[in-house]
Design a protein around this motif. Sequence first.
Motif, PDB file in Angstrom:
ATOM      1  N   GLY A   8       0.825  -1.212   0.000  1.00 30.59           N
ATOM      2  CA  GLY A   8       0.000   0.000   0.000  1.00 30.59           C
ATOM      3  C   GLY A   8       0.853   1.253   0.000  1.00 30.59           C
ATOM      4  N   LEU A   9       1.915   1.243   0.783  1.00 31.39           N
ATOM      5  CA  LEU A   9       2.823   2.392   0.816  1.00 31.39           C
ATOM      6  C   LEU A   9       3.507   2.574  -0.526  1.00 31.39           C
ATOM      7  N   ARG A  10       3.919   1.472  -1.137  1.00 33.21           N
ATOM      8  CA  ARG A  10       4.576   1.564  -2.447  1.00 33.21           C
ATOM      9  C   ARG A  10       3.616   2.097  -3.503  1.00 33.21           C
ATOM     10  N   CYS A  11       2.379   1.607  -3.470  1.00 35.50           N
ATOM     11  CA  CYS A  11       1.378   2.084  -4.434  1.00 35.50           C
ATOM     12  C   CYS A  11       1.116   3.579  -4.244  1.00 35.50           C
ATOM     13  N   ALA A  12       0.999   3.982  -3.005  1.00 37.25           N
ATOM     14  CA  ALA A  12       0.749   5.400  -2.728  1.00 37.25           C
ATOM     15  C   ALA A  12       1.935   6.246  -3.172  1.00 37.25           C
ATOM     16  N   ALA A  13       3.150   5.763  -2.925  1.00 38.08           N
ATOM     17  CA  ALA A  13       4.341   6.500  -3.346  1.00 38.08           C
ATOM     18  C   ALA A  13       4.405   6.590  -4.861  1.00 38.08           C
ATOM     19  N   ALA A  14       4.066   5.509  -5.550  1.00 40.79           N
ATOM     20  CA  ALA A  14       4.059   5.518  -7.009  1.00 40.79           C
ATOM     21  C   ALA A  14       3.012   6.495  -7.521  1.00 40.79           C
ATOM     22  N   LEU A  15       1.872   6.538  -6.863  1.00 37.12           N
ATOM     23  CA  LEU A  15       0.817   7.458  -7.265  1.00 37.12           C
ATOM     24  C   LEU A  15       1.270   8.905  -7.099  1.00 37.12           C
ATOM     25  N   VAL A  16       1.907   9.197  -5.988  1.00 34.09           N
ATOM     26  CA  VAL A  16       2.398  10.555  -5.744  1.00 34.09           C
ATOM     27  C   VAL A  16       3.402  10.930  -6.826  1.00 34.09           C
ATOM     28  N   LEU A  17       4.275  10.000  -7.173  1.00 35.80           N
ATOM     29  CA  LEU A  17       5.270  10.266  -8.210  1.00 35.80           C
ATOM     30  C   LEU A  17       4.594  10.512  -9.554  1.00 35.80           C
ATOM     31  N   CYS A  18       3.613   9.690  -9.887  1.00 35.90           N
ATOM     32  CA  CYS A  18       2.893   9.867 -11.152  1.00 35.90           C
ATOM     33  C   CYS A  18       2.176  11.218 -11.201  1.00 35.90           C
ATOM     34  N   VAL A  19       1.550  11.569 -10.110  1.00 33.86           N
ATOM     35  CA  VAL A  19       0.842  12.849 -10.048  1.00 33.86           C
ATOM     36  C   VAL A  19       1.826  14.004 -10.185  1.00 33.86           C
ATOM     37  N   GLU A  36      -4.652  18.797  -3.593  1.00 30.55           N
ATOM     38  CA  GLU A  36      -5.493  18.163  -2.577  1.00 30.55           C
ATOM     39  C   GLU A  36      -5.256  16.655  -2.554  1.00 30.55           C
ATOM     40  N   GLN A  37      -5.144  16.066  -3.729  1.00 32.74           N
ATOM     41  CA  GLN A  37      -4.912  14.623  -3.808  1.00 32.74           C
ATOM     42  C   GLN A  37      -3.549  14.260  -3.246  1.00 32.74           C
ATOM     43  N   LYS A  38      -2.549  15.067  -3.551  1.00 33.41           N
ATOM     44  CA  LYS A  38      -1.217  14.795  -3.016  1.00 33.41           C
ATOM     45  C   LYS A  38      -1.238  14.871  -1.489  1.00 33.41           C
ATOM     46  N   ALA A  39      -1.950  15.840  -0.954  1.00 35.35           N
ATOM     47  CA  ALA A  39      -2.044  15.971   0.496  1.00 35.35           C
ATOM     48  C   ALA A  39      -2.778  14.770   1.098  1.00 35.35           C
ATOM     49  N   GLU A  40      -3.849  14.347   0.459  1.00 36.82           N
ATOM     50  CA  GLU A  40      -4.615  13.201   0.955  1.00 36.82           C
ATOM     51  C   GLU A  40      -3.771  11.928   0.894  1.00 36.82           C
ATOM     52  N   ILE A  41      -3.021  11.757  -0.176  1.00 34.95           N
ATOM     53  CA  ILE A  41      -2.158  10.579  -0.308  1.00 34.95           C
ATOM     54  C   ILE A  41      -1.090  10.593   0.775  1.00 34.95           C
ATOM     55  N   SER A  42      -0.497  11.741   1.022  1.00 33.25           N
ATOM     56  CA  SER A  42       0.508  11.842   2.087  1.00 33.25           C
ATOM     57  C   SER A  42      -0.094  11.497   3.440  1.00 33.25           C
ATOM     58  N   LYS A  43      -1.298  11.991   3.674  1.00 28.52           N
ATOM     59  CA  LYS A  43      -1.992  11.706   4.927  1.00 28.52           C
ATOM     60  C   LYS A  43      -2.230  10.203   5.073  1.00 28.52           C
ATOM     61  N   LEU A  44      -2.680   9.566   3.998  1.00 29.65           N
ATOM     62  CA  LEU A  44      -2.947   8.134   4.037  1.00 29.65           C
ATOM     63  C   LEU A  44      -1.665   7.330   4.226  1.00 29.65           C
ATOM     64  N   GLN A  45      -0.585   7.778   3.607  1.00 34.29           N
ATOM     65  CA  GLN A  45       0.696   7.105   3.803  1.00 34.29           C
ATOM     66  C   GLN A  45       1.118   7.198   5.267  1.00 34.29           C
ATOM     67  N   GLY A  46       0.924   8.335   5.858  1.00 34.16           N
ATOM     68  CA  GLY A  46       1.236   8.500   7.273  1.00 34.16           C
ATOM     69  C   GLY A  46       0.390   7.583   8.136  1.00 34.16           C
ATOM     70  N   GLN A  47      -0.887   7.482   7.809  1.00 38.23           N
ATOM     71  CA  GLN A  47      -1.774   6.606   8.571  1.00 38.23           C
ATOM     72  C   GLN A  47      -1.341   5.146   8.445  1.00 38.23           C
ATOM     73  N   LEU A  48      -0.935   4.749   7.236  1.00 36.67           N
ATOM     74  CA  LEU A  48      -0.464   3.380   7.053  1.00 36.67           C
ATOM     75  C   LEU A  48       0.798   3.119   7.872  1.00 36.67           C
ATOM     76  N   SER A  49       1.673   4.096   7.930  1.00 32.79           N
ATOM     77  CA  SER A  49       2.894   3.956   8.730  1.00 32.79           C
ATOM     78  C   SER A  49       2.562   3.804  10.205  1.00 32.79           C
ATOM     79  N   VAL A  50       1.615   4.609  10.671  1.00 34.47           N
ATOM     80  CA  VAL A  50       1.202   4.523  12.076  1.00 34.47           C
ATOM     81  C   VAL A  50       0.594   3.154  12.360  1.00 34.47           C
ATOM     82  N   LEU A  51      -0.225   2.663  11.446  1.00 37.30           N
ATOM     83  CA  LEU A  51      -0.836   1.344  11.634  1.00 37.30           C
ATOM     84  C   LEU A  51       0.233   0.257  11.711  1.00 37.30           C
TER      85      LEU A  51
END
Length: 112
Positions: A8-19, A36-51
Amino acid sequence: MKSEITLGLRCAAALVLCVALNSCGDDPELVRKREEQKAEISKLQGQLSVLKERLDQIPEGDKTAKIEELKQQADDNRAKIASLENEVEALGKEKAQVEKDHEKYKHKYIAK
């Protein structure tokens, strides 16, 4: 579970890079949505890290209930990421269409 979070983190990172690589041009609305999407993706990546950190800190005897809860949260985050990926793709298509229409307009009304 850990591999799912990592994926999930890799997919999110790839998405951020593509965007980041796929510029939205000068259209302020598309730029705003992209940010807004970049901010939301960063937020979700942070949440995944916390989990992931929470999962690593859970005592052995208590892991079953927490794992299920964390899996659900991770699934929710992956669903949000997938939704954002779809939105990014739709915006990319919209951008391509706007650029195509703009080129047609430029050819139709050549400045003299």
